[in-house]
Structure formats: C-alpha cells, structure tokens
Motif scaffolding. Structure first.
Motif, PDB file in Angstrom:
ATOM      1  N   ASN A  97       0.802  -1.223   0.000  1.00 42.62           N
ATOM      2  CA  ASN A  97       0.000   0.000   0.000  1.00 42.62           C
ATOM      3  C   ASN A  97       0.836   1.274   0.000  1.00 42.62           C
ATOM      4  O   ASN A  97       0.408   2.291   0.523  1.00 42.62           O
ATOM      5  CB  ASN A  97      -0.930   0.001   1.214  1.00 42.62           C
ATOM      6  CG  ASN A  97      -2.322   0.395   0.833  1.00 42.62           C
ATOM      7  OD1 ASN A  97      -2.640   0.543  -0.340  1.00 42.62           O
ATOM      8  ND2 ASN A  97      -3.162   0.596   1.829  1.00 42.62           N
ATOM      9  N   LYS A 112       5.772   8.811 -12.617  1.00 52.08           N
ATOM     10  CA  LYS A 112       5.020   7.897 -11.763  1.00 52.08           C
ATOM     11  C   LYS A 112       3.684   7.750 -12.463  1.00 52.08           C
ATOM     12  O   LYS A 112       2.798   8.599 -12.331  1.00 52.08           O
ATOM     13  CB  LYS A 112       4.816   8.466 -10.362  1.00 52.08           C
ATOM     14  CG  LYS A 112       4.056   7.476  -9.472  1.00 52.08           C
ATOM     15  CD  LYS A 112       3.447   8.136  -8.281  1.00 52.08           C
ATOM     16  CE  LYS A 112       2.712   7.157  -7.392  1.00 52.08           C
ATOM     17  NZ  LYS A 112       1.831   6.229  -8.077  1.00 52.08           N
ATOM     18  N   ALA A 113       3.594   6.703 -13.272  1.00 51.41           N
ATOM     19  CA  ALA A 113       2.437   6.591 -14.145  1.00 51.41           C
ATOM     20  C   ALA A 113       1.359   5.753 -13.510  1.00 51.41           C
ATOM     21  O   ALA A 113       1.143   4.617 -13.878  1.00 51.41           O
ATOM     22  CB  ALA A 113       2.875   5.976 -15.467  1.00 51.41           C
ATOM     23  N   GLY A 114       0.650   6.302 -12.555  1.00 47.44           N
ATOM     24  CA  GLY A 114      -0.413   5.531 -11.923  1.00 47.44           C
ATOM     25  C   GLY A 114       0.170   4.564 -10.920  1.00 47.44           C
ATOM     26  O   GLY A 114       1.220   4.796 -10.353  1.00 47.44           O
ATOM     27  N   GLY A 115      -0.499   3.464 -10.711  1.00 48.22           N
ATOM     28  CA  GLY A 115      -0.034   2.541  -9.672  1.00 48.22           C
ATOM     29  C   GLY A 115      -0.570   3.008  -8.332  1.00 48.22           C
ATOM     30  O   GLY A 115      -1.373   3.922  -8.248  1.00 48.22           O
ATOM     31  N   ILE A 116      -0.106   2.416  -7.279  1.00 46.43           N
ATOM     32  CA  ILE A 116      -0.638   2.679  -5.952  1.00 46.43           C
ATOM     33  C   ILE A 116      -0.487   4.156  -5.573  1.00 46.43           C
ATOM     34  O   ILE A 116       0.557   4.766  -5.812  1.00 46.43           O
ATOM     35  CB  ILE A 116       0.060   1.758  -4.916  1.00 46.43           C
ATOM     36  CG1 ILE A 116      -0.720   1.738  -3.620  1.00 46.43           C
ATOM     37  CG2 ILE A 116       1.491   2.152  -4.645  1.00 46.43           C
ATOM     38  CD1 ILE A 116      -1.753   0.668  -3.570  1.00 46.43           C
ATOM     39  N   PRO A 117      -1.520   4.767  -5.017  1.00 48.98           N
ATOM     40  CA  PRO A 117      -1.400   6.176  -4.620  1.00 48.98           C
ATOM     41  C   PRO A 117      -0.421   6.332  -3.463  1.00 48.98           C
ATOM     42  O   PRO A 117      -0.407   5.520  -2.537  1.00 48.98           O
ATOM     43  CB  PRO A 117      -2.820   6.543  -4.161  1.00 48.98           C
ATOM     44  CG  PRO A 117      -3.709   5.487  -4.683  1.00 48.98           C
ATOM     45  CD  PRO A 117      -2.895   4.253  -4.797  1.00 48.98           C
ATOM     46  N   LEU A 118       0.399   7.375  -3.541  1.00 48.21           N
ATOM     47  CA  LEU A 118       1.421   7.581  -2.512  1.00 48.21           C
ATOM     48  C   LEU A 118       1.271   8.940  -1.865  1.00 48.21           C
ATOM     49  O   LEU A 118       0.746   9.860  -2.459  1.00 48.21           O
ATOM     50  CB  LEU A 118       2.821   7.539  -3.133  1.00 48.21           C
ATOM     51  CG  LEU A 118       3.273   6.279  -3.825  1.00 48.21           C
ATOM     52  CD1 LEU A 118       4.583   6.555  -4.535  1.00 48.21           C
ATOM     53  CD2 LEU A 118       3.474   5.166  -2.813  1.00 48.21           C
ATOM     54  N   GLU A 119       1.815   9.061  -0.661  1.00 50.34           N
ATOM     55  CA  GLU A 119       1.902  10.371  -0.034  1.00 50.34           C
ATOM     56  C   GLU A 119       2.968  11.170  -0.741  1.00 50.34           C
ATOM     57  O   GLU A 119       3.963  10.608  -1.206  1.00 50.34           O
ATOM     58  CB  GLU A 119       2.323  10.210   1.440  1.00 50.34           C
ATOM     59  CG  GLU A 119       1.387   9.388   2.264  1.00 50.34           C
ATOM     60  CD  GLU A 119       0.168  10.177   2.692  1.00 50.34           C
ATOM     61  OE1 GLU A 119       0.149  11.394   2.471  1.00 50.34           O
ATOM     62  OE2 GLU A 119      -0.776   9.580   3.228  1.00 50.34           O
TER      63      GLU A 119
END
Lengths: 246, 283
Positions: free
Chosen positions: B202, B237-244
C-alpha cells in the motif's frame, strides 16, 4: 500577470458536463481553458478477446485519440503513435488501483478519450474526463481522481495548466523568458479525499528542491478542479431525479 | 503470445513478508543498486551494461541528413529500442507492448527532452545538412529494471561515440574519413541517470532497482531521472498505488544520492577505455 491575464495561482476556466453520449454507459465532456476532451466509458461488459480475460478482476482498456483539427496545424495522428499509447497507459495505470475491479471478474471496462482541441495539459484533462465518465457510468471507485499541472517561471512556483506557457507544441506562444527557463512543468493527479498522489509526471528540468513546492501547488489546483467536477455530477443526478418525479 | 506465469501466492507472500522484515531476494538493502558492469566495444559508440543479470546493449551511429523543417540549425537525435522475445518471453514480436512503449518513452525523455546532447553543434550547413545521431538500444536479458540499465548504456555509448570530422568551406562540405582526421566526440551537457523505485504494501515500502520477481509483485513504480547537478530531468510515476507526497520527495532525495556514484562509474569506464586506446580526450 501571465499572458492570458491570469494570476500565478489561478486555474483556467473549467466547464464540464456528464452524460453527453447516448450509447455509452458513462460519458463526460470537459473544457479546461481551450483544451476540450470527450470521454466515453463502456462497461463492465464481456471482453472481446479471450486473452483479455482476468479471472479475478475486470480488465481496463483505454484508447486515446487526437482529432486532426485539434492542434493549430491539421495533423493526422496514427493509432499507434507512441505519445497516444503513453497517455492511454498513464490513464489505465492511474485508474487500476482506484476502480473496484475485483467486483467484476472476467469483464472489461473500456474507456475512450477524444481530444477535440489541444491547448496543453493532455494527461490531466484525460484523467479528469475519465473520472467524470466513470462516475456517470456508475462504476464503483475508491475516490475521485483529479489532475492538474504546475510549473516554475522565473524561480517562482506558479499554477499553470495553461497551454501557451507550458506547451511544447506551440513554442511560438512562449515568450523569451519562459522559453529560456525551459518551462519546467509537473502534472499531478491526486485522490480527492486522501490527498495521495496517483500520478506524477514531469518532462522538463526541475530543481530537486522545488519539487515539493510545485507538487503542493498542483495538489491545491486538483482540489479546486475536483469541486467543480463534483458539483457538475451532483447537478446531473438532481436533474435526473427531477425528471423522474415529474 | 506466451502468457507470463504470474508468481504464485506463497511466492508473493514470501517476497512481501521478507520486505517487511527488511530482506530482499538477493540480500541487498532496499536502496542498494545491483552491481553495474560497463563494457565498451572496439568501435566507438558501442556499450554493453550489466545490472546484475539484466543486460542491455546500446549502439550509436551517425549519418548526414536534412534537418527538420522548423529547426534548420539543429541536429537530429533518433532513439530506437528493441525488445525481443529473447529477453522478455511474454512479448509478441512485432507489436509494441505497453511496457515497451513506457520504457522507451522514459528513456527518450531522459535523453532527448532533457537536452543532454548538444544538437546545435551537429549542424553542418543550416537548413540543408545536419548530423542525425541514431541510438539503438537492444535488451538482451530482462531481470528487472531495464530502464535504468538502458539509460546507463545509452549515456555511455553517447559519451564514447566519435563522429567523423567535417570541414565546411562556403557550401563545400568535406567529411573526413576516420583515417585522415581524428573523429570528434559529441558535446554532452549533462548525464541524466534514471533511478527506478518499486512500491509495495500500500505504498509503505519501496525498493530501488527492482528484480524481475519484485516487479511482478509490485503495486506501483516510479522512475526519476536526475543528473549530477541535482536537477530532476524527468519524473514518471504513471499511476499505480497512490502515494503520499512526502514519500515521493523522499525517493527523489535517495535517487539524487545514487546519481553521483553511477556517473562516476560511467566516467571511470570511459577513462579506462581511453587509456586502452592511447587517445587523450576530454570526458
């Protein structure tokens, strides 16, 4: 003040409208300044190709196309133009963790995006249009995904999802100062509720120290756009209810 | 098309649990790069890079062509990436897969968009003749992180490459052969190095330079292109899990610290090759 009279942190005029197409399960038309995008969502439906079937979740397929009259010079874009494939890939990967695909195993969700007029900010308008179209289609998602760009002009971070300043397709419109600074530009897409970043894209040189400031500015812009989209979607549903009661 | 076998559930769980405890499959720590080996060929512009087991080969060549209509005084840079089923078994020969498009776009942005190569210096006669520099990148073996390896290979090949010397008298152009005059190196303004991260759990865990197995299990990825002047040339950062956002900033700082080391490795390899050839040139 910038070329089109906006202040540094002012976003372009947005207008958006969901449910514009009759055949699609969900659709949206969005205008950000002079950039216009039309999105259509079909699904979840049966996949056309057996190889696209995933046993535990829905397959998302995205197609992006530019109209030949979209840019100032008429140009026919090939179907497998790398830039279009890249944008499609960005949209797909952005929405994959957000759409609740595990609710629809062995099915396909098709997203089609058509840029009708291009004035900078392709990736962000595609993402915004897709969000609206998906909500219009009733496909369950974890959150709104909103995108915005920000840049740096003369060392000061500005909110610029404006074409004329940032677009490399129209270098003529850039003034000398902006051209010489090579217009660093960052595109950010966030989840509206949690504020987490799903997409972060930058193609020009940006100082390491400025990354945080510029990204924060873009996030603020995203929130503004999200409000506008949310209002438009709610109004659409209210209108539908109104028609049912009548 | 042969479908790639996904890692099994116990395998995925093992990799994830090991990462949570701070272990990786090849005993690296989470921000460590694999061993980088750079080999330069006999011809100028031929470089082969090994990043652990990942092997990439880059070749630079040049020819004289007409410039683009809108840019009469600039040379042309052409980048071509070749991914074959030899390296990546799940690929279908002919059709570019999504990963291939993304990888080649990242490398293109790193080399072309960032103005790493001076194109003005490639002009021979404005509006008529310019040099077209062609970079061909071939992926030989895919064990994760082909983008970083390809970037290093392309940069090394470009720094190593020599183009024939040219004399222009009025409209008379003489291209000297490699025997008559020493070939001239390309002007490279800066070296943009790609550093790729893979995210797990996550967005709470990340690793630098993922292995192929780690790439199959990852939830998201990000590639940062940074040069030794601490400038970010590109972020993808092409999409994938959302990060802080703070995780992303943290990653950018880690990437910046890696760039110094890798740039030094490239320069050392070039120097070693120069000594072998007894040619003195500015790096």
């Amino acid at each position: 003040l910038r070329i089109d009279g906006r202040r540094a942190t002012e976003i372009r005029r947005i207008s958006c409208k969901p449910s514009v197409l009759s055949q699609a399960d969900g659709s949206a038309y969005i205008e950000q300044g002079n950039t216009k995008c039309l999105a259509a969502v079909y699904g979840p439906r049966e996949p056309r190709q057996k190889s696209a079937i995933l046993h535990n979740r829905a397959n998302i397929s995205v197609g992006v196309s530019f109209a030949p009259f979209a840019t100032s010079e008429r140009k026919k874009w090939g179907k497998s133009d790398k830039r279009l494939l890249e944008i499609a890939s960005f949209v797909k990967q952005t929405f994959e963790p957000v759409i609740q695909t595990s609710s629809f195993p062995r099915s396909q969700i098709d997203i089609f995006l058509q840029i009708l007029q291009f004035d900078g900010g392709t990736v962000q308008i595609c993402i915004n249009a897709t969000t609206m179209a998906l909500v219009d289609a009733g496909i369950p998602m974890n959150d709104y995904v909103c995108a915005c760009t920000a840049g740096v002009i003369q060392q000061v971070p500005i909110l610029a999802y404006d074409d004329k300043l940032m677009s490399q397709d129209n270098p003529v419109d850039l003034n000398l100062i902006e051209e010489s600074s090579n217009s660093p530009e960052v595109t950010v897409a966030i989840l509206a509720e949690s504020g987490k970043v799903t997409l972060l894209q930058s193609e020009s040189r940006l100082s390491l120290k400025k990354l945080q400031a510029v990204a924060q500015l873009a996030k603020a812009g995203c929130r503004e756009i999200c409000d506008v989209m949310d209002k438009a979607l709610r109004k659409n549903v209210k209108d539908l209810f109104g028609k049912m009661e009548a | 098309m042969v479908k790639e076998t996904e890692p099994s559930i116990p395998e995925k769980a093992f990799i994830l649990q090991a990462l949570k405890e701070g272990y990786r499959l090849d005993c690296r720590n989470k921000i460590e790069f694999r061993n980088i080996e750079i080999n330069l060929g006999r011809e100028f512009g031929h470089a082969e890079v090994q990043l652990g087991s990942t092997r990439v080969f880059a070749k630079v060549s040049c020819e004289v062509t007409r410039p683009y209509e809108g840019r009469p005084t600039e040379g042309i840079l052409v980048l071509n990436t070749e991914m074959s089923p030899m390296a990546i078994p799940s690929l279908e020969p002919g059709r570019p897969s999504e990963d291939e498009v993304l990888a080649s776009r990242i490398i293109e942005k790193a080399l072309k968009r960032s103005d790493a190569i001076d194109t003005e210096g490639l002009c021979i006669i404005a509006g008529e003749k310019v040099w077209t520099i062609r970079i061909d990148i071939h992926f030989l073996d895919h064990d994760g992180n082909i983008v970083d390896a390809a970037c290093i290979a392309a940069l090394t090949a470009l720094s190593h490459f020599r183009r024939p010397d040219v004399t222009v008298v009025g409209t008379d152009v003489t291209i000297h052969s490699l025997e008559s005059r020493n070939p001239v190196p390309l002007t490279i303004h800066h070296m943009p190095i790609c550093v790729t991260f893979a995210f797990f759990d996550n967005g709470n865990l990340f690793v630098v330079d993922p292995l192929h197995r780690e790439e199959q299990v990852r939830e998201g990825d990000m590639t940062l292109t940074i040069n030794s002047y601490q400038e970010i040339c590109a972020i993808s950062k092409a999409g994938g899990i959302p990060l802080e956002l703070k995780t992303i900033v943290e990653c950018s700082e880690i990437a910046a610290s890696k760039v110094e080391n890798i740039t030094a490795l490239i320069k050392a390899a070039l120097k070693q090759d120069a000594q072998k050839r007894f040619v003195h040139y500015q790096i």
